[in-house]
Design a protein around this motif. Structure first.
Motif, short mmCIF file in Angstrom:
data_model
loop_
_atom_site.label_atom_id
_atom_site.label_comp_id
_atom_site.label_asym_id
_atom_site.label_seq_id
_atom_site.Cartn_x
_atom_site.Cartn_y
_atom_site.Cartn_z
N PRO A 79 105.48 109.07 72.14
CA PRO A 79 105.48 109.96 70.97
C PRO A 79 104.72 109.34 69.81
N LYS A 80 104.06 110.19 69.06
CA LYS A 80 103.41 109.75 67.82
C LYS A 80 104.46 109.74 66.73
N ILE A 81 104.70 108.59 66.13
CA ILE A 81 105.70 108.45 65.08
C ILE A 81 105.00 108.43 63.73
N VAL A 82 105.38 109.34 62.86
CA VAL A 82 104.83 109.40 61.50
C VAL A 82 105.96 109.07 60.53
N GLU A 83 105.91 107.88 59.96
CA GLU A 83 106.93 107.46 59.01
C GLU A 83 106.57 108.02 57.63
N VAL A 84 107.19 109.12 57.28
CA VAL A 84 106.82 109.85 56.07
C VAL A 84 107.00 109.01 54.82
N ASN A 85 108.03 108.17 54.80
CA ASN A 85 108.32 107.41 53.58
C ASN A 85 107.32 106.28 53.34
N THR A 86 106.48 105.96 54.30
CA THR A 86 105.48 104.90 54.11
C THR A 86 104.14 105.47 53.66
N ARG A 87 104.04 106.78 53.52
CA ARG A 87 102.80 107.43 53.08
C ARG A 87 102.93 107.88 51.63
N SER A 88 101.87 107.70 50.85
CA SER A 88 101.90 108.15 49.46
C SER A 88 102.02 109.66 49.37
N ASP A 89 101.51 110.36 50.39
CA ASP A 89 101.59 111.83 50.40
C ASP A 89 102.79 112.33 51.20
N GLY A 90 103.76 111.46 51.40
CA GLY A 90 104.96 111.85 52.15
C GLY A 90 105.65 113.09 51.62
N PRO A 91 105.86 113.22 50.31
CA PRO A 91 106.50 114.44 49.80
C PRO A 91 105.70 115.70 50.11
N GLN A 92 104.38 115.61 50.06
CA GLN A 92 103.55 116.78 50.40
C GLN A 92 103.66 117.11 51.88
N ILE A 93 103.62 116.07 52.73
CA ILE A 93 103.76 116.28 54.18
C ILE A 93 105.10 116.95 54.48
N GLN A 94 106.15 116.48 53.85
CA GLN A 94 107.48 117.03 54.12
C GLN A 94 107.59 118.46 53.61
N ALA A 95 106.95 118.75 52.47
CA ALA A 95 106.97 120.13 51.95
C ALA A 95 106.23 121.07 52.90
N ILE A 96 105.12 120.60 53.46
CA ILE A 96 104.37 121.42 54.42
C ILE A 96 105.21 121.66 55.66
N LEU A 97 105.87 120.62 56.16
CA LEU A 97 106.71 120.76 57.35
C LEU A 97 107.88 121.71 57.09
N THR A 98 108.46 121.63 55.91
CA THR A 98 109.56 122.53 55.57
C THR A 98 109.10 123.98 55.63
N ARG A 99 107.93 124.23 55.08
CA ARG A 99 107.40 125.60 55.09
C ARG A 99 107.06 126.06 56.50
#
Length: 260
Positions: A180-200
């Motif tokens: 699996p490809k693991i994307v650690e959202v909290n280690t990315r500066s754009d993590g909040p944007q990534i999570q907002a996109i995923l939520t939508r």
């Protein structure tokens, strides 16, 4: 001999300054209106230079300002016209895998996109697909095919989240190929944007957010339930992921997507 008629002395004409002011004020207002228009919408197309003049660096084109680029470019959104077969979730996965060093907030809160300049990304609204291909390579059919083949299973995680840790540990026991490809959202500066996109896109605001073959699978509890019901192995194999072992077994499984 003097004339008995004497001309009245000439008086200075006071109308000229007033007329000048009456002329200058409308011109100043017109110029101010024109500046506000250009600032908001960019230079009208009829006033732009030809490509030949642009090439030699004369003047500027609408693309030289962010307002001009917004006025020129209609957003290219997933599911529309020629992009009917492209999903934004696939485009996001392409961005993460093909541009591992790029970030949606890399340029003082924006991202530099070929042909668009600096673009601010609002994860709560549909994102222009060109943002996910910031290098200007819009071969989406090829991008989506590659994502499906190379990233059949993606886990959006956070390094400190116990539910993410639990889900990753379970998947590790299955010894998957490709892993699996693991994307650690909290280690990315754009993590909040990534999570907002995923939520939508997925309806899930928490992590882990597991994507199987481009479709939301769920979170840690969903993964554990599928495992307990002995359904997870088949779902992984249907996604053309080789399952080399299963939790609780000591011998590798001989089942893979190659078997009939």
């Amino acid at each position: 001999m003097s004339s008995k008629y004497h001309a009245a002395p000439a008086r200075p004409w006071t109308g000229a300054p007033i007329r000048r002011r009456r002329t200058l004020i409308p011109l100043a207002l017109l110029a101010l209106t024109a500046l506000l228009y250009v600032y908001t919408y960019g230079v009208p197309a009829v006033l732009t230079l030809s490509p030949a003049l642009k090439d030699i660096g004369l003047g500027f084109a609408p693309g030289s300002s962010r307002a001009g680029r917004v006025a020129q470019a209609r957003p290219q959104l997933a599911g529309e016209s020629a992009l009917a077969d492209v999903r934004e979730l696939d485009a996001l996965l392409h961005f993460i895998s093909a541009h591992p060093e790029r970030r949606l907030d890399e340029d003082t809160g924006t991202i530099r996109v070929e042909g668009l300049g600096s673009v601010a990304v609002d994860g709560g609204r549909p994102v222009d697909l060109r943002v996910y291909a910031p290098d200007g390579d819009y071969a989406w059919e090829e991008h989506v095919r590659r994502v499906g083949e190379q990233l059949p299973l993606v886990v959006f995680s956070k390094t400190y989240c116990p539910y993410s840790i639990r889900a990753k540990a379970l998947l590790a026991e299955y010894n998957l190929s490709p892993p699996p490809k693991i994307v650690e959202v909290n280690t990315r500066s754009d993590g909040p944007q990534i999570q907002a996109i995923l939520t939508r896109l997925t309806g899930r605001a928490t992590v882990p957010n597991i994507i199987l073959k481009g479709a939301p699978l769920g979170g840690s509890d969903d993964l554990q339930r599928l495992h307990q019901e002995h359904r997870l192995t088949k779902m992984l194999e249907d996604a053309r992921i080789e399952v080399k072992s299963e939790p609780g077994t000591t011998q590798p499984q001989r089942r893979s997507y190659h078997s009939t």
